[in-house]
Write an enzyme that holds these catalytic residues in place. Structure first.
Site, mmCIF file in Angstrom:
data_model
loop_
_atom_site.group_PDB
_atom_site.id
_atom_site.type_symbol
_atom_site.label_atom_id
_atom_site.label_comp_id
_atom_site.label_asym_id
_atom_site.label_seq_id
_atom_site.Cartn_x
_atom_site.Cartn_y
_atom_site.Cartn_z
ATOM 1 N N ASP A 138 8.487 20.344 4.962
ATOM 2 C CA ASP A 138 9.587 19.520 5.823
ATOM 3 C C ASP A 138 8.758 17.989 5.632
ATOM 4 O O ASP A 138 7.846 17.750 5.070
ATOM 5 C CB ASP A 138 9.857 20.190 7.172
ATOM 6 C CG ASP A 138 10.901 19.945 7.460
ATOM 7 O OD1 ASP A 138 11.878 19.115 7.523
ATOM 8 O OD2 ASP A 138 12.132 20.391 8.566
ATOM 9 N N GLU A 177 12.637 16.876 2.544
ATOM 10 C CA GLU A 177 12.350 15.698 2.373
ATOM 11 C C GLU A 177 13.360 14.907 3.378
ATOM 12 O O GLU A 177 13.220 13.063 3.221
ATOM 13 C CB GLU A 177 11.801 15.136 1.736
ATOM 14 C CG GLU A 177 11.653 13.670 0.289
ATOM 15 C CD GLU A 177 12.591 12.666 0.664
ATOM 16 O OE1 GLU A 177 12.326 11.581 0.543
ATOM 17 O OE2 GLU A 177 14.039 13.181 0.527
ATOM 18 N N TRP A 178 14.328 15.585 3.004
ATOM 19 C CA TRP A 178 16.606 14.698 3.664
ATOM 20 C C TRP A 178 16.925 13.778 2.605
ATOM 21 O O TRP A 178 17.811 13.100 3.653
ATOM 22 C CB TRP A 178 16.225 14.051 5.650
ATOM 23 C CG TRP A 178 14.803 15.343 6.514
ATOM 24 C CD1 TRP A 178 14.541 16.520 5.886
ATOM 25 C CD2 TRP A 178 13.950 14.962 7.246
ATOM 26 N NE1 TRP A 178 14.075 17.701 6.889
ATOM 27 C CE2 TRP A 178 13.521 15.729 7.409
ATOM 28 C CE3 TRP A 178 13.617 13.397 7.593
ATOM 29 C CZ2 TRP A 178 12.086 15.250 8.398
ATOM 30 C CZ3 TRP A 178 12.715 13.062 8.169
ATOM 31 C CH2 TRP A 178 12.066 14.463 9.070
ATOM 32 N N GLY A 179 16.180 13.575 1.506
ATOM 33 C CA GLY A 179 16.758 12.517 0.697
ATOM 34 C C GLY A 179 16.236 11.296 0.742
ATOM 35 O O GLY A 179 17.090 10.342 0.580
ATOM 36 N N ASP A 181 19.571 17.045 8.123
ATOM 37 C CA ASP A 181 20.002 18.260 9.116
ATOM 38 C C ASP A 181 22.075 17.840 8.790
ATOM 39 O O ASP A 181 22.166 17.752 9.263
ATOM 40 C CB ASP A 181 19.817 18.810 9.552
ATOM 41 C CG ASP A 181 18.017 18.747 9.647
ATOM 42 O OD1 ASP A 181 17.885 18.879 8.702
ATOM 43 O OD2 ASP A 181 17.485 19.203 11.105
#
Length: 375
Positions: A127, A164-166, A187
């Site tokens: 994460d 890394e959520w883009g 998310d």
């Protein structure tokens, strides 16, 4: 099931289950083992759901005196190695969560990678919390190198999910950092606006996910949540499968309806995701009409072509670069609609719905794909 070295991409996207969407961090050893029993004994493992992945909340608040990660003993009284062994006896694979920031793995990557190998970890969700504004690629590269070193010379691989959520285009640098998949979005939330927003965000990214590089990850599946109508679940599952996204379930498997379970276990949908060609669908048509939108997405399979027309006509030549007589097969209903030439029109598609079909036969008339170019 096949694996390869970190950084080269696994041959097909991973399939499994993670407790976060249903339980947040309120999970423990008993709940994980209960879900492992369900997956192993109720048909999920038979169709490919193999990974059981812990999320945030498994670890103790402090490291050991020798700076090793350790588990929350009240949640996992028998330890993480015991849990991994329990899963492996079923033929399942074990995944774990860690973080690239200073609260979990920061400055301890080599030690943690070795700990993961010692415990028998097969998948790492890494994460991006508490990152202190350090460059993402740099932080993820460190763990990628650590995993490579810890598994070197061993009959062992650890699937490396860059979560890394883009935020910094990981679909570009993810393979170089050792990643096997990379999150392309924040998310997911279990309601339609989140699902369709994520689908829309993938339009410009489909070229980056394939078996030779690794997989775009638009986050976990939210199948099995009561607040999502069945037709929206079908659309959600069809897109994740055809985008070649990891299929990681996140619901309480003890509470899924028979209808949703049948959808999850649909071999025809899964076969699109696990197709050996490993190429994502792409958008080939889009228009709006009276505040509604209509899309066509298509993509090649090892033994055919997959398409998603929505209440409009799929032109075989324009949208798929195919001609000749072509069988149209509905992947959700698992039934053939017979042979068509030139085109096929999908009708009576419900709001937020999709027709998920496979085209069998025909002849390729172009080497290139008919994808929109957004560059």
């Amino acid at each position: 099931f096949t694996t390869c070295k970190n950084g080269l991409g696994y041959k097909t996207p991973p399939m499994g289950w993670n407790p976060y969407n249903a339980f947040n961090n309120a999970f423990n050893e008993t709940l994980i083992k209960q879900h492992a029993d369900i997956i192993a004994n109720q048909g999920y493992l038979d169709v490919g759901f193999r990974y059981i992945n812990l999320d945030d909340g498994w670890q103790a608040s402090e490291r050991t005196n020798d700076n090793k990660l350790t588990f929350n003993s009240s949640k996992f009284p028998n330890g993480i190695k015991d849990l991994a062994d329990y899963l492996h006896k079923y033929g399942l694979l074990f995944g774990i969560y860690a973080d690239a920031g200073n609260q979990t793995c920061g400055d301890h990557e080599d030690t943690d990678a070795q700990t993961f190998v010692d415990w028998g970890v097969d998948y790492l969700k890494y994460d991006n919390c508490n990152e202190l504004r350090r460059p993402e690629q740099q932080r993820y590269q460190i763990m990628g190198n650590a995993l490579k070193n810890a598994t070197a010379g061993k009959n062992k691989t650890i699937f490396y999910n860059i979560c890394e959520w883009g935020t910094s285009n990981p679909w570009i640098w993810g393979p170089d950092a050792g990643g096997n998949s990379w999150r392309t979005t924040p998310d997911i939330i279990a309601f339609w606006p989140s699902i369709i927003s994520i689908i829309d965000s993938q339009v410009r990214l489909t070229e980056y996910g394939e078996s030779s590089r690794g997989w775009n990850d638009p986050d976990m599946l939210v199948l099995g949540f009561d607040r999502i109508p069945y037709e929206e679940q079908v659309t959600h599952y069809a897109f994740w499968a055809a985008l070649k996204a990891p299929l990681i379930l996140g619901c309480d498997l003890g509470k899924v309806t028979n209808e949703t379970k049948a959808l999850i276990l649909n071999n025809d949908i899964i076969s699109v995701n696990q197709d050996s060609l490993g190429l994502s669908i792409c958008q080939v048509y889009y228009r709006t009409d009276n505040k509604s939108s209509f899309d066509i997405w298509t993509g090649p399979l090892n033994d055919g072509y997959v398409a998603k027309p929505v209440s409009i006509t799929l032109d075989f030549k324009e949208h798929c670069h195919l001609n000749g007589s072509i069988e149209v097969y509905n992947l959700v209903k698992q039934q053939s609609y017979g042979d068509y030439t030139n085109n096929y029109t999908a009708v009576n598609i419900p709001k937020h719905g999709v027709e998920f079909i496979k085209l069998i036969g025909g002849n390729d008339i172009h080497n290139d794909r008919p994808c929109f170019n957004y560059l």
